[in-house]
Motif scaffolding. Structure first.
Motif, PDB file in Angstrom:
ATOM      1  N   PRO A  52    -116.522  29.130  64.812  1.00  0.00           N
ATOM      2  CA  PRO A  52    -116.356  27.719  65.294  1.00  0.00           C
ATOM      3  C   PRO A  52    -114.866  27.486  65.613  1.00  0.00           C
ATOM      4  O   PRO A  52    -113.939  28.115  64.871  1.00  0.00           O
ATOM      5  CB  PRO A  52    -116.781  26.788  64.075  1.00  0.00           C
ATOM      6  N   LEU A  53    -114.500  27.077  66.564  1.00  0.00           N
ATOM      7  CA  LEU A  53    -113.183  26.485  66.849  1.00  0.00           C
ATOM      8  C   LEU A  53    -112.548  25.669  65.921  1.00  0.00           C
ATOM      9  O   LEU A  53    -113.146  24.551  65.584  1.00  0.00           O
ATOM     10  CB  LEU A  53    -113.049  26.080  68.302  1.00  0.00           C
ATOM     11  N   ARG A  54    -111.537  25.900  65.173  1.00  0.00           N
ATOM     12  CA  ARG A  54    -110.750  24.951  64.480  1.00  0.00           C
ATOM     13  C   ARG A  54    -109.476  24.373  64.945  1.00  0.00           C
ATOM     14  O   ARG A  54    -108.755  24.974  65.855  1.00  0.00           O
ATOM     15  CB  ARG A  54    -110.411  25.807  63.211  1.00  0.00           C
ATOM     16  N   CYS A  55    -108.813  23.049  64.608  1.00  0.00           N
ATOM     17  CA  CYS A  55    -107.847  22.669  64.611  1.00  0.00           C
ATOM     18  C   CYS A  55    -106.420  23.585  64.717  1.00  0.00           C
ATOM     19  O   CYS A  55    -105.678  23.724  65.434  1.00  0.00           O
ATOM     20  CB  CYS A  55    -107.394  21.335  64.215  1.00  0.00           C
ATOM     21  N   GLY A  56    -106.317  23.819  63.431  1.00  0.00           N
ATOM     22  CA  GLY A  56    -105.283  24.877  63.238  1.00  0.00           C
ATOM     23  C   GLY A  56    -103.965  24.077  62.894  1.00  0.00           C
ATOM     24  O   GLY A  56    -103.009  24.940  62.688  1.00  0.00           O
ATOM     25  N   ARG A  57    -103.648  22.944  63.152  1.00  0.00           N
ATOM     26  CA  ARG A  57    -102.189  22.238  63.041  1.00  0.00           C
ATOM     27  C   ARG A  57    -102.039  22.308  61.484  1.00  0.00           C
ATOM     28  O   ARG A  57    -102.940  22.141  60.708  1.00  0.00           O
ATOM     29  CB  ARG A  57    -102.541  20.716  63.577  1.00  0.00           C
ATOM     30  N   PRO A  58    -100.795  22.194  61.120  1.00  0.00           N
ATOM     31  CA  PRO A  58    -100.504  22.207  59.597  1.00  0.00           C
ATOM     32  C   PRO A  58    -100.832  21.090  59.077  1.00  0.00           C
ATOM     33  O   PRO A  58    -100.662  19.775  59.552  1.00  0.00           O
ATOM     34  CB  PRO A  58     -98.788  22.243  59.896  1.00  0.00           C
ATOM     35  N   PRO A  64    -103.322  25.529  57.447  1.00  0.00           N
ATOM     36  CA  PRO A  64    -103.831  25.120  58.773  1.00  0.00           C
ATOM     37  C   PRO A  64    -105.202  24.168  58.477  1.00  0.00           C
ATOM     38  O   PRO A  64    -106.013  24.642  57.713  1.00  0.00           O
ATOM     39  CB  PRO A  64    -104.432  26.272  59.221  1.00  0.00           C
ATOM     40  N   CYS A  65    -105.303  23.160  59.605  1.00  0.00           N
ATOM     41  CA  CYS A  65    -106.446  22.242  59.445  1.00  0.00           C
ATOM     42  C   CYS A  65    -107.542  23.006  59.883  1.00  0.00           C
ATOM     43  O   CYS A  65    -107.634  23.773  60.774  1.00  0.00           O
ATOM     44  CB  CYS A  65    -105.961  21.034  60.369  1.00  0.00           C
ATOM     45  N   ARG A  66    -108.652  22.803  59.257  1.00  0.00           N
ATOM     46  CA  ARG A  66    -109.924  23.641  59.434  1.00  0.00           C
ATOM     47  C   ARG A  66    -111.050  22.645  60.069  1.00  0.00           C
ATOM     48  O   ARG A  66    -112.086  22.880  60.288  1.00  0.00           O
ATOM     49  CB  ARG A  66    -110.625  23.975  57.984  1.00  0.00           C
ATOM     50  N   ALA A  67    -110.553  21.328  60.624  1.00  0.00           N
ATOM     51  CA  ALA A  67    -111.491  20.467  61.422  1.00  0.00           C
ATOM     52  C   ALA A  67    -112.024  21.190  62.515  1.00  0.00           C
ATOM     53  O   ALA A  67    -111.206  21.836  63.338  1.00  0.00           O
ATOM     54  CB  ALA A  67    -110.629  18.916  61.639  1.00  0.00           C
ATOM     55  N   SER A  78    -107.374  13.683  63.586  1.00  0.00           N
ATOM     56  CA  SER A  78    -106.146  13.513  62.671  1.00  0.00           C
ATOM     57  C   SER A  78    -105.001  13.790  63.109  1.00  0.00           C
ATOM     58  O   SER A  78    -103.959  13.298  62.759  1.00  0.00           O
ATOM     59  CB  SER A  78    -106.587  14.031  61.300  1.00  0.00           C
ATOM     60  N   HIS A  79    -104.799  14.822  64.035  1.00  0.00           N
ATOM     61  CA  HIS A  79    -103.703  15.557  64.519  1.00  0.00           C
ATOM     62  C   HIS A  79    -103.561  15.274  66.118  1.00  0.00           C
ATOM     63  O   HIS A  79    -102.373  15.591  66.454  1.00  0.00           O
ATOM     64  CB  HIS A  79    -103.802  16.900  64.413  1.00  0.00           C
ATOM     65  N   ARG A  80    -104.135  14.378  66.754  1.00  0.00           N
ATOM     66  CA  ARG A  80    -104.074  13.855  68.098  1.00  0.00           C
ATOM     67  C   ARG A  80    -102.569  13.080  68.439  1.00  0.00           C
ATOM     68  O   ARG A  80    -101.973  13.380  69.419  1.00  0.00           O
ATOM     69  CB  ARG A  80    -105.221  13.320  68.671  1.00  0.00           C
TER      70      ARG A  80
END
Length: 84
Positions: A52-58, A64-67, A78-80
């Motif tokens: 699955p593709l993940r957000c990855g933002r800190p 890394p964000c796992r959403a 959350s990171h938009r």
């Protein structure tokens, strides 16, 4: 003990068995399997395609964000927003 100096002048020290000096040494495969430059093994290719593709933002914890996200490089809800 033996000393080696590389092309940059860095020195390394080695502990050697004097009984083995001058004898041929087998250092193993000169190109291990993990260094292959060809196409991925089909098993690994399929695993990367199905992941699955993940957000990855800190996150605030620095990990890394796992959403999950819909497309590569996208941010999760959350990171938009850019926080200042």
């Amino acid at each position: 003990m033996a000393e080696t100096i590389d092309g940059f002048g860095d020195r390394d020290f080695w502990i050697v068995r004097t009984a083995h000096i001058g004898q041929p040494v087998d250092h193993g495969n000169d190109q291990p399997a993990h260094e292959s430059l060809g196409p991925l093994n089909p098993e690994w290719f399929n695993r990367t395609q199905s992941a699955p593709l993940r957000c990855g933002r800190p996150t605030t914890a620095g990990k890394p964000c796992r959403a999950r996200v819909a497309e590569p490089g996208a941010a999760c809800p959350s990171h938009r927003e850019v926080r200042r």
